[in-house]
Design a protein around this motif. Sequence first.
Motif, PDB file in Angstrom:
ATOM      1  N   THR A 123       7.625  -3.251 -43.032  1.00 19.24           N
ATOM      2  CA  THR A 123       8.080  -2.398 -41.939  1.00 19.24           C
ATOM      3  C   THR A 123       7.076  -1.294 -41.696  1.00 19.24           C
ATOM      4  N   VAL A 124       6.825  -1.010 -40.426  1.00 19.25           N
ATOM      5  CA  VAL A 124       5.934   0.079 -40.033  1.00 19.25           C
ATOM      6  C   VAL A 124       6.747   1.091 -39.236  1.00 19.25           C
ATOM      7  N   LEU A 125       6.526   2.362 -39.532  1.00 16.89           N
ATOM      8  CA  LEU A 125       7.218   3.459 -38.856  1.00 16.89           C
ATOM      9  C   LEU A 125       6.192   4.426 -38.287  1.00 16.89           C
ATOM     10  N   GLU A 126       6.395   4.821 -37.036  1.00 17.18           N
ATOM     11  CA  GLU A 126       5.605   5.894 -36.444  1.00 17.18           C
ATOM     12  C   GLU A 126       6.545   7.046 -36.119  1.00 17.18           C
ATOM     13  N   ILE A 127       6.154   8.248 -36.539  1.00 13.76           N
ATOM     14  CA  ILE A 127       6.913   9.451 -36.209  1.00 13.76           C
ATOM     15  C   ILE A 127       6.035  10.318 -35.322  1.00 13.76           C
ATOM     16  N   THR A 128       6.560  10.666 -34.159  1.00 17.54           N
ATOM     17  CA  THR A 128       5.812  11.471 -33.204  1.00 17.54           C
ATOM     18  C   THR A 128       6.560  12.773 -32.931  1.00 17.54           C
ATOM     19  N   PRO A 129       5.981  13.919 -33.301  1.00 17.93           N
ATOM     20  CA  PRO A 129       6.621  15.188 -32.981  1.00 17.93           C
ATOM     21  C   PRO A 129       6.425  15.535 -31.505  1.00 17.93           C
ATOM     22  N   VAL A 130       7.477  16.053 -30.883  1.00 18.19           N
ATOM     23  CA  VAL A 130       7.453  16.414 -29.465  1.00 18.19           C
ATOM     24  C   VAL A 130       8.082  17.800 -29.334  1.00 18.19           C
ATOM     25  N   GLN A 131       7.500  18.631 -28.499  1.00 12.53           N
ATOM     26  CA  GLN A 131       8.024  19.981 -28.302  1.00 12.53           C
ATOM     27  C   GLN A 131       8.818  20.120 -27.015  1.00 12.53           C
ATOM     28  N   ASP A 132       8.637  19.183 -26.073  1.00 15.34           N
ATOM     29  CA  ASP A 132       9.281  19.321 -24.773  1.00 15.34           C
ATOM     30  C   ASP A 132       9.629  17.946 -24.212  1.00 15.34           C
ATOM     31  N   TYR A 133      10.764  17.837 -23.547  1.00 18.36           N
ATOM     32  CA  TYR A 133      11.191  16.562 -22.984  1.00 18.36           C
ATOM     33  C   TYR A 133      10.197  16.031 -21.955  1.00 18.36           C
ATOM     34  N   ALA A 134       9.444  16.924 -21.334  1.00 14.61           N
ATOM     35  CA  ALA A 134       8.497  16.506 -20.300  1.00 14.61           C
ATOM     36  C   ALA A 134       7.418  15.582 -20.862  1.00 14.61           C
ATOM     37  N   GLU A 135       7.189  15.640 -22.172  1.00 11.47           N
ATOM     38  CA  GLU A 135       6.161  14.804 -22.792  1.00 11.47           C
ATOM     39  C   GLU A 135       6.573  13.334 -22.847  1.00 11.47           C
TER      40      GLU A 135
ATOM     41  N   ALA B  87      -0.872  15.214 -31.149  1.00  3.89           N
ATOM     42  CA  ALA B  87      -0.862  16.082 -32.324  1.00  3.89           C
ATOM     43  C   ALA B  87       0.305  15.757 -33.242  1.00  3.89           C
ATOM     44  N   GLY B  88      -0.019  15.525 -34.514  1.00  3.74           N
ATOM     45  CA  GLY B  88       1.018  15.315 -35.517  1.00  3.74           C
ATOM     46  C   GLY B  88       1.539  13.908 -35.652  1.00  3.74           C
ATOM     47  N   ARG B  89       1.183  13.011 -34.720  1.00  4.80           N
ATOM     48  CA  ARG B  89       1.705  11.644 -34.787  1.00  4.80           C
ATOM     49  C   ARG B  89       1.267  10.987 -36.098  1.00  4.80           C
ATOM     50  N   THR B  90       2.201  10.331 -36.767  1.00  2.00           N
ATOM     51  CA  THR B  90       1.951   9.803 -38.112  1.00  2.00           C
ATOM     52  C   THR B  90       2.431   8.368 -38.227  1.00  2.00           C
ATOM     53  N   LEU B  91       1.567   7.515 -38.777  1.00  2.00           N
ATOM     54  CA  LEU B  91       1.913   6.126 -39.060  1.00  2.00           C
ATOM     55  C   LEU B  91       2.216   5.976 -40.539  1.00  2.00           C
ATOM     56  N   LEU B  92       3.297   5.224 -40.844  1.00  2.00           N
ATOM     57  CA  LEU B  92       3.709   5.015 -42.222  1.00  2.00           C
ATOM     58  C   LEU B  92       4.084   3.557 -42.428  1.00  2.00           C
ATOM     59  N   ARG B  93       4.043   3.150 -43.690  1.00  2.00           N
ATOM     60  CA  ARG B  93       4.478   1.803 -44.058  1.00  2.00           C
ATOM     61  C   ARG B  93       5.603   1.913 -45.075  1.00  2.00           C
ATOM     62  N   SER B  94       6.572   1.027 -44.973  1.00  2.00           N
ATOM     63  CA  SER B  94       7.686   1.039 -45.909  1.00  2.00           C
ATOM     64  C   SER B  94       7.205   0.716 -47.317  1.00  2.00           C
ATOM     65  N   THR B  95       7.816   1.357 -48.297  1.00  2.00           N
ATOM     66  CA  THR B  95       7.510   1.031 -49.686  1.00  2.00           C
ATOM     67  C   THR B  95       8.335  -0.151 -50.175  1.00  2.00           C
ATOM     68  N   ASN B  96       9.193  -0.680 -49.305  1.00  2.00           N
ATOM     69  CA  ASN B  96      10.065  -1.789 -49.697  1.00  2.00           C
ATOM     70  C   ASN B  96      10.275  -2.735 -48.515  1.00  2.00           C
ATOM     71  N   GLY B  97       9.227  -3.500 -48.184  1.00  2.00           N
ATOM     72  CA  GLY B  97       9.358  -4.452 -47.094  1.00  2.00           C
ATOM     73  C   GLY B  97       8.250  -4.311 -46.074  1.00  2.00           C
TER      74      GLY B  97
END
Length: 206
Positions: free
Chosen positions: A47-59, A35-45
């Motif tokens: 580069t690919v970035l993935e941001i993954t939201p996490v609610q608990d360290y157990a994940e 849930a919420g995981r997002t893939l992005l691309r840099s606007t300058n180069g």
Amino acid sequence: MSATLLILTEVGVAPGRVDEVLDRWGELNEKEPLAGRTLLRSTNGDTVLEITPVQDYAELDAMSAGWRRLWDTVSMDLVTDFRRQLLEFVEAPKDTVDPLPRTRHIQLRYIEVKPTEYAAYREWREKTIFDVVRRAEQVTTFLAYHTLLSTQPGVMFVTGFDCDPVEYQKVFASPEYQDIVQQAGDRFIVGGESGLYTRVYQRADA
């Protein structure tokens, strides 16, 4: 509500291979949805970035198997290794109802703050940085995190916006904000103003 923890995964991609990497990475994520995981691309180069939201360290433990599959899927088209950071939520001058901003663009704004000045910095930014972004219509979301695990420790602002990046940048290019940057560099930032970096990304599905 913004996520308690964020995992940032960033890679440099071989020239001309960003679309292919995003396609294969996205297909893998569809098979293993988070849930919420997002893939992005840099606007300058490339580069690919993935941001993954996490609610608990157990994940985190369960995610490591997926990271190995990701390596097998895209590593041959990369020019850097996977660079991961774990960030912890601190506060939200402009919060989001979702774990991450659902905006077209996301910017990362990073500084390393001198530990001896951290408490004073927190008080100072409330009256300066946060005051500016709360008044700025271009800034849809502004979240403050701090690194828990990173080779580049410090404060990370995760900001979301939908307008053109040039219009968005006007907020931080204003004389008012440039004075704030100078104040931060003079007192709080390790390495002075040169210790500030900003990167803009666009959602891969935008």
